[in-house]
Design a protein around this motif. Structure first.
Motif, PDB file in Angstrom:
ATOM      1  N   LEU A   1      -2.366  51.154 -71.690  1.00  0.00           N
ATOM      2  CA  LEU A   1      -2.677  50.850 -70.297  1.00  0.00           C
ATOM      3  C   LEU A   1      -2.780  49.344 -70.084  1.00  0.00           C
ATOM      4  O   LEU A   1      -2.291  48.811 -69.071  1.00  0.00           O
ATOM      5  CB  LEU A   1      -3.981  51.524 -69.882  1.00  0.00           C
TER       6      LEU A   1
ATOM      7  N   LEU B   1      -0.634  47.167 -67.387  1.00  0.00           N
ATOM      8  CA  LEU B   1      -1.253  46.319 -66.365  1.00  0.00           C
ATOM      9  C   LEU B   1      -0.814  44.870 -66.514  1.00  0.00           C
ATOM     10  O   LEU B   1      -0.597  44.171 -65.530  1.00  0.00           O
ATOM     11  CB  LEU B   1      -2.772  46.424 -66.452  1.00  0.00           C
TER      12      LEU B   1
ATOM     13  N   LYS C   1       2.889  49.548 -61.350  1.00  0.00           N
ATOM     14  CA  LYS C   1       2.468  49.891 -59.995  1.00  0.00           C
ATOM     15  C   LYS C   1       1.038  50.414 -59.989  1.00  0.00           C
ATOM     16  O   LYS C   1       0.707  51.386 -60.662  1.00  0.00           O
ATOM     17  CB  LYS C   1       3.411  50.941 -59.417  1.00  0.00           C
ATOM     18  N   ALA C   2       0.180  49.768 -59.188  1.00  0.00           N
ATOM     19  CA  ALA C   2      -1.230  50.145 -59.080  1.00  0.00           C
ATOM     20  C   ALA C   2      -1.733  49.700 -57.708  1.00  0.00           C
ATOM     21  O   ALA C   2      -1.191  48.767 -57.117  1.00  0.00           O
ATOM     22  CB  ALA C   2      -2.060  49.493 -60.180  1.00  0.00           C
TER      23      ALA C   2
ATOM     24  N   LEU D   1      -7.524  47.841 -56.757  1.00  0.00           N
ATOM     25  CA  LEU D   1      -8.053  48.565 -57.919  1.00  0.00           C
ATOM     26  C   LEU D   1      -8.713  47.624 -58.922  1.00  0.00           C
ATOM     27  O   LEU D   1      -8.163  46.585 -59.281  1.00  0.00           O
ATOM     28  CB  LEU D   1      -6.908  49.319 -58.614  1.00  0.00           C
TER      29      LEU D   1
ATOM     30  N   ILE E   1     -10.440  48.307 -62.757  1.00  0.00           N
ATOM     31  CA  ILE E   1     -10.655  49.327 -63.789  1.00  0.00           C
ATOM     32  C   ILE E   1     -11.821  48.914 -64.668  1.00  0.00           C
ATOM     33  O   ILE E   1     -11.892  47.779 -65.155  1.00  0.00           O
ATOM     34  CB  ILE E   1      -9.387  49.541 -64.626  1.00  0.00           C
TER      35      ILE E   1
ATOM     36  N   THR F   1      -4.302  43.411 -62.184  1.00  0.00           N
ATOM     37  CA  THR F   1      -5.435  44.325 -61.978  1.00  0.00           C
ATOM     38  C   THR F   1      -6.626  43.910 -62.837  1.00  0.00           C
ATOM     39  O   THR F   1      -6.495  43.772 -64.059  1.00  0.00           O
ATOM     40  CB  THR F   1      -5.029  45.769 -62.331  1.00  0.00           C
TER      41      THR F   1
ATOM     42  N   GLU G   1       0.198  55.996 -68.052  1.00  0.00           N
ATOM     43  CA  GLU G   1       0.808  56.098 -66.722  1.00  0.00           C
ATOM     44  C   GLU G   1       0.060  57.108 -65.848  1.00  0.00           C
ATOM     45  O   GLU G   1      -0.056  56.928 -64.633  1.00  0.00           O
ATOM     46  CB  GLU G   1       2.275  56.511 -66.838  1.00  0.00           C
TER      47      GLU G   1
ATOM     48  N   LEU H   1      -2.682  55.503 -63.807  1.00  0.00           N
ATOM     49  CA  LEU H   1      -2.206  54.788 -62.626  1.00  0.00           C
ATOM     50  C   LEU H   1      -1.754  55.765 -61.543  1.00  0.00           C
ATOM     51  O   LEU H   1      -1.935  55.507 -60.353  1.00  0.00           O
ATOM     52  CB  LEU H   1      -1.064  53.856 -63.012  1.00  0.00           C
ATOM     53  N   HIS H   2      -1.186  56.890 -61.948  1.00  0.00           N
ATOM     54  CA  HIS H   2      -0.784  57.921 -60.992  1.00  0.00           C
ATOM     55  C   HIS H   2      -2.006  58.443 -60.240  1.00  0.00           C
ATOM     56  O   HIS H   2      -1.994  58.590 -59.009  1.00  0.00           O
ATOM     57  CB  HIS H   2      -0.073  59.062 -61.725  1.00  0.00           C
TER      58      HIS H   2
ATOM     59  N   ALA I   1      -4.953  56.912 -59.896  1.00  0.00           N
ATOM     60  CA  ALA I   1      -5.557  55.839 -59.094  1.00  0.00           C
ATOM     61  C   ALA I   1      -4.780  55.596 -57.808  1.00  0.00           C
ATOM     62  O   ALA I   1      -5.350  55.164 -56.808  1.00  0.00           O
ATOM     63  CB  ALA I   1      -5.634  54.554 -59.916  1.00  0.00           C
ATOM     64  N   SER I   2      -3.480  55.879 -57.825  1.00  0.00           N
ATOM     65  CA  SER I   2      -2.635  55.606 -56.666  1.00  0.00           C
ATOM     66  C   SER I   2      -2.655  56.721 -55.629  1.00  0.00           C
ATOM     67  O   SER I   2      -2.127  56.543 -54.521  1.00  0.00           O
ATOM     68  CB  SER I   2      -1.184  55.371 -57.127  1.00  0.00           C
TER      69      SER I   2
END
Length: 496
Positions: free
Chosen positions: A19, A23, A28-29, A33, A35, A86, A306, A309-310, A312-313
């Protein structure tokens, strides 16, 4: 939005490593955001964990200096693609309501002060004799290192024994780290995500205990109502035979099946991601824990990252009252993977940023040191600072060591993912496509790079007076120029 990311055990640390790479590459994020990575493990000396900790610290150092007093440091991204965008913020650096005890600023706060055996953790010596004998019906009391349970030293983790781990994690609510988390979780937009394996000891025991605790009526409303997700990593590697190890890979599948059955009825989350792989012929060392547990990176860990991020989006409207389950599939089940093997969401959200980041890595490690006499380098004070400043040292460690090693390990693993060749010249870095050259166009040549560096650095001087910030933007813009030279990629798989 803050995403509190619990990484449990060695798998949690390995996914956090991937991760952090994603980042850094600008995967894509959401723009707002932040973390908050929280690693939970009894094995404080675990090699995988230590490597992830170093990587996060270098990421934070680079980001803090590269984006000081700029829009990127406030979490609002411009149209320009931004590396290290991020924020990764340790739990202990947040403000926590009614915090009785500070937990430091490490991503790996102490889960418990206990350093002894499981028997000592249970305080068996203070029990009535009948209780001690009853306990021996449930746990092995021998001193044999491959089967002992009561005499298991918890300082190296649970050695694949979720029946032990679940007891230890049952006291998580009373730990300083969890109390601090509850004090820091005070916004209705905050979310929780959990990384765990399903076939080991720490992850498979800690995950259900943590979910149960987060949903308990005693928790404050923000925590109970928060959007919660998790990625559950199923077996994806095989171990060498080791008669001295208590970890038995022959039990991986049976433990996975039992856990899946339990999760189906007992785990209630907004989104649950499953990922795994059929182990190949390449074996990992069978190490029970400690500094020697240092597994090579695997594409499964990248895809598990991934999923974070999916999640979080996703917009709040995307969540429904029904649980959502996700699995991952490739275009084709080959043992050697390249960019065309992945579908659009992964390619555009993760792999395109990695292409640019790989060009940036080669620019920093190969092009910049060879051109310190150029005007752009002198304007940035690179001849004086490249080998001495904290920023450039962190960038060199991250790009020149950690990122290259991560790519190499995935390329050499049994399910190989080998999209880049950093040892090749610039026109051949992306293995899926070589940049064609001609008499009039040499592609990404030294002359092209020097001209671009001089022009871009000059144009950035007004907006970025501080040299480290200007250098990062130079790296971003030059990587984009390299990507433009590469052009469109054919993402259709060819016949085997």
């Amino acid at each position: 939005m803050k995403l509190f990311l619990f990484g449990i055990g060695g798998t949690g640390a390995r996914v956090l490593r991937s991760l952090t790479m994603l980042l850094a590459a600008g995967a894509k994020a959401p723009a707002d955001l932040t973390i908050i990575p929280i690693l939970l493990d009894m094995d404080m000396q675990n090699g995988d964990t230590e490597r992830a900790l170093r990587l996060v610290e270098q990421y934070r150092t680079i980001r803090r200096i590269a984006y000081k007093d700029t829009a990127a440091s406030q979490g609002t991204q411009t149209e320009r693609r931004t590396f290290f965008a991020t924020p990764l913020q340790p739990l202990g650096t947040l403000q926590a309501e009614n915090a009785q005890e500070r937990i430091g600023d490490s991503v790996l706060p102490k889960l418990t002060e206990h350093q002894g055996t499981f028997e000592e953790f249970l305080q068996v010596s203070s029990m009535e004799e009948i209780d001690r004998e009853f306990l021996k019906l449930f746990y092995d009391n021998s001193a044999k290192p491959t089967s002992t349970e009561l005499k298991l030293n918890l300082s190296v983790g649970f050695k694949g024994n979720p029946n032990i781990g679940s007891v230890v994690f049952n006291s998580l609510e009373d730990s300083a780290v969890y109390k601090y988390f509850t004090g820091a979780f005070n916004n209705e937009t905050d979310r929780v995500f959990i990384i765990s394996s399903i076939f080991g000891g720490t992850g498979s025991s800690g995950f259900p205990q943590l979910v149960k605790l987060l949903q308990h009526p005693s928790q404050k409303m923000h925590i109970r109502n928060a959007r919660k997700g998790a990625v559950t990593v199923m077996p994806y590697f095989a171990l060498e035979e080791n008669t001295q190890s208590s970890i038995d890979q022959n039990r991986f599948l049976s433990k996975t099946k039992a856990a899946l059955s339990y999760y189906q009825n007992q785990i209630d989350l907004d989104a649950l991601y499953y990922i795994g792989d059929k182990p190949g012929s390449k074996l990992y060392p069978n190490v029970e824990g400690g500094s020697q547990q240092l597994n090579n990176a695997h594409v499964v860990e990248l895809l598990a990252a991934e999923s974070i991020l999916h999640f979080a989006s996703k917009h709040n409207d995307d969540f429904t009252e029904n649980k959502r389950f996700y699995e991952y599939g490739l275009k084709r089940n080959d043992r050697r993977l390249d960019l065309p093997h992945f579908h659009d969401s992964t390619y555009h959200g993760v792999l395109e940023p990695l292409i640019r980041f790989t060009y940036a890595t080669k620019l920093f490690t190969d092009f910049v040191p060879a051109n310190l006499g150029e005007a752009f380098a002198k304007n940035l004070a690179l001849p004086q600072n490249l080998n001495t400043s904290t920023f450039y040292q962190a960038l060199r460690n991250f790009l020149g060591h950690h990122y290259k090693e991560w790519l190499r390990e995935m390329a050499e693993n049994d399910r190989s993912f080998h999209p880049f060749d950093l040892g090749a010249e610039f026109n051949s870095v992306v293995r899926a496509k070589r940049i064609e050259t001609s008499f009039f166009d040499k592609g990404i040549s030294d002359r092209f790079l020097r001209e671009q560096a001089g022009r871009i650095e000059h144009n950035l001087q007004g907006s970025f007076p501080q040299t480290e910030q200007r250098f990062m933007q130079l790296l971003i813009d030059m990587a984009e120029k390299c990507r433009d030279k590469l052009g469109a990629l054919n993402r259709e798989l060819t016949d085997v």
